[in-house]
Every structure is written in C-alpha cells, then in structure tokens.
Scaffold this active site. Sequence first.
Site, PDB file in Angstrom:
ATOM      1  N   GLY A  54       0.841  -1.196   0.000  1.00 58.60           N
ATOM      2  CA  GLY A  54       0.000   0.000   0.000  1.00 58.60           C
ATOM      3  C   GLY A  54       0.870   1.238   0.000  1.00 58.60           C
ATOM      4  O   GLY A  54       2.028   1.192  -0.428  1.00 58.60           O
ATOM      5  N   SER A  55       0.322   2.312   0.511  1.00 55.54           N
ATOM      6  CA  SER A  55       1.037   3.590   0.442  1.00 55.54           C
ATOM      7  C   SER A  55       2.163   3.646   1.479  1.00 55.54           C
ATOM      8  O   SER A  55       2.107   2.972   2.516  1.00 55.54           O
ATOM      9  CB  SER A  55       0.059   4.738   0.672  1.00 55.54           C
ATOM     10  OG  SER A  55      -0.529   4.588   1.943  1.00 55.54           O
ATOM     11  N   THR A  56       3.120   4.495   1.216  1.00 50.03           N
ATOM     12  CA  THR A  56       4.244   4.661   2.135  1.00 50.03           C
ATOM     13  C   THR A  56       3.759   5.217   3.477  1.00 50.03           C
ATOM     14  O   THR A  56       4.239   4.799   4.542  1.00 50.03           O
ATOM     15  CB  THR A  56       5.301   5.579   1.491  1.00 50.03           C
ATOM     16  OG1 THR A  56       5.821   4.885   0.350  1.00 50.03           O
ATOM     17  CG2 THR A  56       6.440   5.892   2.442  1.00 50.03           C
TER      18      THR A  56
ATOM     19  N   GLY B 249       2.384   2.394   5.351  1.00 53.45           N
ATOM     20  CA  GLY B 249       3.500   1.503   5.680  1.00 53.45           C
ATOM     21  C   GLY B 249       4.229   1.972   6.943  1.00 53.45           C
ATOM     22  O   GLY B 249       4.580   1.166   7.817  1.00 53.45           O
TER      23      GLY B 249
ATOM     24  N   CYS C 214       1.963   0.514  -8.537  1.00 52.74           N
ATOM     25  CA  CYS C 214       3.023   1.051  -7.681  1.00 52.74           C
ATOM     26  C   CYS C 214       4.318   1.232  -8.453  1.00 52.74           C
ATOM     27  O   CYS C 214       5.074   2.152  -8.206  1.00 52.74           O
ATOM     28  CB  CYS C 214       3.235   0.123  -6.506  1.00 52.74           C
ATOM     29  SG  CYS C 214       3.530  -1.549  -7.033  1.00 52.74           S
TER      30      CYS C 214
ATOM     31  N   GLU D 238       3.853  10.494  -5.942  1.00 50.41           N
ATOM     32  CA  GLU D 238       3.162   9.415  -6.640  1.00 50.41           C
ATOM     33  C   GLU D 238       1.729   9.856  -6.925  1.00 50.41           C
ATOM     34  O   GLU D 238       0.952  10.099  -5.999  1.00 50.41           O
ATOM     35  CB  GLU D 238       3.159   8.172  -5.740  1.00 50.41           C
ATOM     36  CG  GLU D 238       2.602   6.960  -6.419  1.00 50.41           C
ATOM     37  CD  GLU D 238       2.612   5.731  -5.516  1.00 50.41           C
ATOM     38  OE1 GLU D 238       2.291   5.871  -4.326  1.00 50.41           O
ATOM     39  OE2 GLU D 238       2.943   4.651  -6.024  1.00 50.41           O
TER      40      GLU D 238
HETATM   41  P1  NAD Z   1      -3.377   2.473   1.317  1.00 55.15           P
HETATM   42  O1  NAD Z   1      -2.076   2.496   1.989  1.00 55.15           O
HETATM   43  O2  NAD Z   1      -4.320   3.579   1.559  1.00 55.15           O
HETATM   44  O3  NAD Z   1      -4.178   1.143   1.691  1.00 55.15           O
HETATM   45  C1  NAD Z   1      -3.594  -0.123   1.605  1.00 55.15           C
HETATM   46  C2  NAD Z   1      -4.205  -0.991   2.680  1.00 55.15           C
HETATM   47  O4  NAD Z   1      -3.920  -0.435   3.953  1.00 55.15           O
HETATM   48  C3  NAD Z   1      -5.732  -1.108   2.580  1.00 55.15           C
HETATM   49  O5  NAD Z   1      -6.120  -2.420   2.908  1.00 55.15           O
HETATM   50  C4  NAD Z   1      -6.197  -0.138   3.644  1.00 55.15           C
HETATM   51  O6  NAD Z   1      -7.452  -0.470   4.186  1.00 55.15           O
HETATM   52  C5  NAD Z   1      -5.113  -0.263   4.690  1.00 55.15           C
HETATM   53  N1  NAD Z   1      -5.017   0.933   5.525  1.00 55.15           N
HETATM   54  C6  NAD Z   1      -5.313   2.208   5.178  1.00 55.15           C
HETATM   55  N2  NAD Z   1      -5.137   3.038   6.235  1.00 55.15           N
HETATM   56  C7  NAD Z   1      -4.720   2.268   7.273  1.00 55.15           C
HETATM   57  C8  NAD Z   1      -4.368   2.539   8.623  1.00 55.15           C
HETATM   58  N3  NAD Z   1      -4.433   3.766   9.134  1.00 55.15           N
HETATM   59  N4  NAD Z   1      -3.965   1.509   9.389  1.00 55.15           N
HETATM   60  C9  NAD Z   1      -3.906   0.253   8.888  1.00 55.15           C
HETATM   61  N5  NAD Z   1      -4.250  -0.063   7.642  1.00 55.15           N
HETATM   62  C10 NAD Z   1      -4.641   0.935   6.825  1.00 55.15           C
HETATM   63  O7  NAD Z   1      -3.033   2.295  -0.212  1.00 55.15           O
HETATM   64  P2  NAD Z   1      -4.059   2.188  -1.429  1.00 55.15           P
HETATM   65  O8  NAD Z   1      -4.565   3.562  -1.691  1.00 55.15           O
HETATM   66  O9  NAD Z   1      -5.028   1.100  -1.199  1.00 55.15           O
HETATM   67  O10 NAD Z   1      -3.093   1.705  -2.605  1.00 55.15           O
HETATM   68  C11 NAD Z   1      -2.289   2.570  -3.272  1.00 55.15           C
HETATM   69  C12 NAD Z   1      -0.881   2.537  -2.741  1.00 55.15           C
HETATM   70  O11 NAD Z   1      -0.381   1.213  -2.718  1.00 55.15           O
HETATM   71  C13 NAD Z   1       0.063   3.310  -3.615  1.00 55.15           C
HETATM   72  O12 NAD Z   1       0.906   4.129  -2.841  1.00 55.15           O
HETATM   73  C14 NAD Z   1       0.890   2.226  -4.310  1.00 55.15           C
HETATM   74  O13 NAD Z   1       2.142   2.620  -4.708  1.00 55.15           O
HETATM   75  C15 NAD Z   1       0.917   1.168  -3.286  1.00 55.15           C
HETATM   76  N6  NAD Z   1       1.182  -0.137  -3.896  1.00 55.15           N
HETATM   77  C16 NAD Z   1       2.418  -0.686  -3.735  1.00 55.15           C
HETATM   78  C17 NAD Z   1       2.717  -1.902  -4.330  1.00 55.15           C
HETATM   79  C18 NAD Z   1       4.066  -2.519  -4.162  1.00 55.15           C
HETATM   80  O14 NAD Z   1       4.191  -3.717  -4.341  1.00 55.15           O
HETATM   81  N7  NAD Z   1       5.107  -1.779  -3.819  1.00 55.15           N
HETATM   82  C19 NAD Z   1       1.752  -2.574  -5.058  1.00 55.15           C
HETATM   83  C20 NAD Z   1       0.508  -1.998  -5.208  1.00 55.15           C
HETATM   84  C21 NAD Z   1       0.235  -0.768  -4.613  1.00 55.15           C
END
Ligand code: NAD
Length: 495
Positions: free
Chosen positions: A241-243, A246, A299, A398
């Site tokens: 997910g997003s940095t 993370g 991503c 991004e």
């Molecule tokens: P996001 O970080 O908002 O969400 C990802 C996951 O985290 C979801 O399941 C979400 O419910 C959960 N989440 C959100 N807020 C949270 C919190 N406060 N505490 C715990 N969990 C939480 O990301 P997104 O908008 O779903 O996806 C887009 C991002 O993912 C982009 O930044 C993209 O670059 C990244 N991504 C990375 C890869 C990789 O392999 N490097 C692959 C796909 C997407």
Amino acid sequence: MDFNSWQRLAEQQTFIDRALINGRPHAAQSGETFAVINPATNHLLAHVAACGEADVDAAVKVARHAYDQGPWARMAPRERKAVLLRLAELLLAHREELALLDSLSMGKPVMDAYTIDVPGAAGVFAWYGEALDKLYDEVAPTGRDALATITRVPLGVVAAVVPWNFPLDMAAWKLAPALAAGNSIVLKPAEQSPFSALRLAELAMEAGLPEGVLNVVTGLGEHAGRALGLHPDVDALAFTGSTAVGKLFMQYSAHSNLKQVWLECGGKSPNVVFADCKDLDLAAEKAAFGIFFNQGEVCSANSRLLVERAIHDEFVERLAEKAKAWQPGDPLNPTSRMGAIVNARQTERIVQYIAGAEASSATCVTGGQQLTINGSSNFIQPTIFTGVTADQPLAREEVFGPVLAATAFDSEDEAVALANDHIYGLAASVWSDDLNRAHRVAGRLNAGTVSVNTVDALDVTVPFGGGKQSGFGRDLSLHSFDKYTQLKTTWFQFR
Ligand code: NAD
C-alpha cells in the site's frame, strides 16, 4: 466474451458481504457495514461487514488455534502442494467471476483482470505449490560429536493487508508463499475491493484448506487494518500500500509485540530512454503501457520519463500517438484499455495534479481531461506533460493515475542522477542498444527491479519489491519464503 456477455454476467453477479472467519461468514460484532461502489457507474455493489478490533481478535484467535492445533502446518509438503494446485485450478475455473469482482469494484478493464490478474494469481498459487516440496534444509559443518540442523519453520499467524489496485494478485502474492510455508493467515483486503479475496478464501476451502487457516476480515484501514497491526498475537504483517500507511505499520509493531513487518509501498519509477535505443517505436509503446496500464494505478508505474535531448521531441511525438490507444472506456467493454479510476476521491487527486502541472512551466502534450462515461466522472484521459523539472510535484509525488512526467537529459550522468534523486526505489527501466551502457546504467540505478529494453519486468520467478521508502522485503520467487519462515537451529550433542 463480448461486451454484452460481460454486461449480462455483471447484472447477475452476487457479492459476499461478510467477513470469513473459521470458514464461516461473519458479520461485524458492531453490526456496522461500509458501502462498496462501482466507480464506473457510481452504483452500490454491497454493504460489507466493517470489522473492528473484536472481529480482528476473533480472526487472530482462530488462526492461532488452526496453527497450534490444526493439520495445515503439520501436513507433509506434498499434501499442502496438492491443495495449492487445486486452488490454482479453481481460480481458473472461476475466471470470469473473479475478473468481474475486481473490475466492478475498482474499475479496471475486465479483460485485463481476465487475461492478466486471474491467471496471474492462479500461476502464483501453482508455482508455490510446486516449489514447496523441493526445498531442502541445511546441516551445519559441526564436529562429529554433534549434528546441527538449520530448518525453515513457519512463523505462526501471518497478517496481510493489501491494496485495491490488483486486489486478487496482491492477495495471492502474500497468501501463496505464506500458506506454502505452513502459516495461518488473516487477510484484510482494501475496503474498495473486498470481494475477490472473500471468494478466493471460499475457493481455498473448496480446494481442501482446513477451516481457520485462511481468514478474511473486511473493514476500513484505520479500524481493521490498525487492529491487525497492533494485535499482540500476530507474528508477521505483510503490507502492500502507500508509504504513509507503511510507516504506520512500523509504529503499530513497535507499540505492540514487535511483529515482523514487510512493506511494499509506493514508487515513482523512472524510464530512461537513450538516443542509442534503436527501436524507438517499441520503447514508446512500452512507455505508454508503463504509465497507462491499470489507469496508472500501479506502484511500479513508469511515471517519470527521462529522454535524451537528441531524440526527445521525436520520442514524445511517438508516445503521444501511442497514448491515443489508451482512451478510457466502460471497463466491461473488451475494447477499453483503460477503465475507471478507483473512486471520486482518487480521481479528484489526479485532477489536482494535472491542474498543478498546467499552472507550472510544464507543457501538456496530450490528455489532461476528466471524462464522464455512463454517468460516472471517474475517467481520466491518458496525459503526458513535458518539461517537468525535478522539483515539481509531478516529478516528486506518486500520482497513482495515468499522468506521465517527461524530462529531457543531456548525459548519462545526468540521467542517472535524475533517476536516483528520489525517496522511492521500486523499479526503473533503461532503453539502449549499447550493451555496455545498458549494463552500466542498470547497475547505477537505485531500484529493486531494473528492466532493460522493456518496462516493468515481472514474473513469479523473480523477486519484486524496493528500497528506500518503497519498502523492504520481496514478494514472489523463492526469496519471499524469507518473509514467512524463520530459521531454526537444532543442535544434537552426542555422547
Ligand atoms: P493504502 O495504503 O491507503 O491502503 C492499503 C491498505 O492499507 C488497505 O487495505 C487499507 O485499508 C489499509 N489501511 C489504510 N489506512 C490504514 C491505517 N491507518 N492503518 C492500517 N491499515 C490501513 O493504499 P491504497 O490507496 O489502497 O493503494 C495505493 C498505494 O499502494 C500506492 O501508494 C501504491 O504505490 C501502493 N502499492 C504498492 C505496491 C508494491 O508492491 N510496492 C503494489 C501496489 C500498490
């Protein structure tokens, strides 16, 4: 299948609206739900259980029990293999349905989901199924009075939190190696796209996965995701997910039980095209794919194009021509190469980046418009800006949309410096027919994967992941077992 057939199937499609814990549907204990909306039509698909702390705790307890008491971790590798291979077959047998579930919930072209995502996920389960009975452990070179074995053992309860851009594949990348290694799992899909993960878990049980080994908690990130991150009985948490989120998971770990955290986060991947690249047409076609595939919601999207000045204008012209093939359309229409952006919020974010770039010194050479299709405005034209300077938001942040930032360079050193001048280090591409240069530049680029004379090289046989703020740890290949196992030393002292 044609457009009409997909539309007919979509009308009949049903949606699982509860979590899956211990093999049974589970409504949130609070009774709360969240709405999942089709971004291509703005129609409601379902109200889905919004799990919270209590539900996550129930899922973790079940997973722990399944790990401690259940047969999965103790099963012979060959038997676990049979289950994973059956699951791969079942995914393919439900290819249309799984493709629809992802397309309807997050807007990608259904044909992409059908031809890439679903077979990709099946391939990953098959590959790890095939791999798991071919892994040998080690014996240390001790003296003859001892035998020391070094074995890979599962961690116990693994949690996976995944995003919406490739819902089925991101789940498969985590689940297949973690299950192959013998762990029990709690998976939290993104709230925008929970359906394929729920269906995958049902199919896993049909394939013979014992109850409780794979649990799916649906819910919002800040509730269900956070509860998993903070849970004291989760051994490892694999996140894509997003940095920004993370970083939260590292805090959750520090504030709870020091669970291992593995992060696959954002990217701003550079695509470097040198004037000695002979097939500029192929490079332009791949550059368009690299930024427009999946609406740019990738991503590792090649969102920064660095072109040697001598070919800059010619290359951009070719690229703008290729971009025409990527006009967005109804995701159910097999001719659409781009579909809808995941939701109105993300669409608005992309529109803001475009407006910011238009107000800067950069030039929009194609696209830039938001479109309304079937009453939904979540569609954006393939968009290319040239003259983007390294300090502008379009080069630094991004966007996660179909917007490319192009910049000219004059020397190899400048290209490498521009490419590496970033907080991310996920992927990079180099185009050159000079083998020495391609090898040299690939070595200097700071990225988890460097694609030479292609973009976004990806296969289950090679690791995927990045450095810097793109995260750490690798998905895919045998190396991902490093995330889901730990090394155990057993020392036998002989008398
Ligand atoms: P996001 O970080 O908002 O969400 C990802 C996951 O985290 C979801 O399941 C979400 O419910 C959960 N989440 C959100 N807020 C949270 C919190 N406060 N505490 C715990 N969990 C939480 O990301 P997104 O908008 O779903 O996806 C887009 C991002 O993912 C982009 O930044 C993209 O670059 C990244 N991504 C990375 C890869 C990789 O392999 N490097 C692959 C796909 C997407």
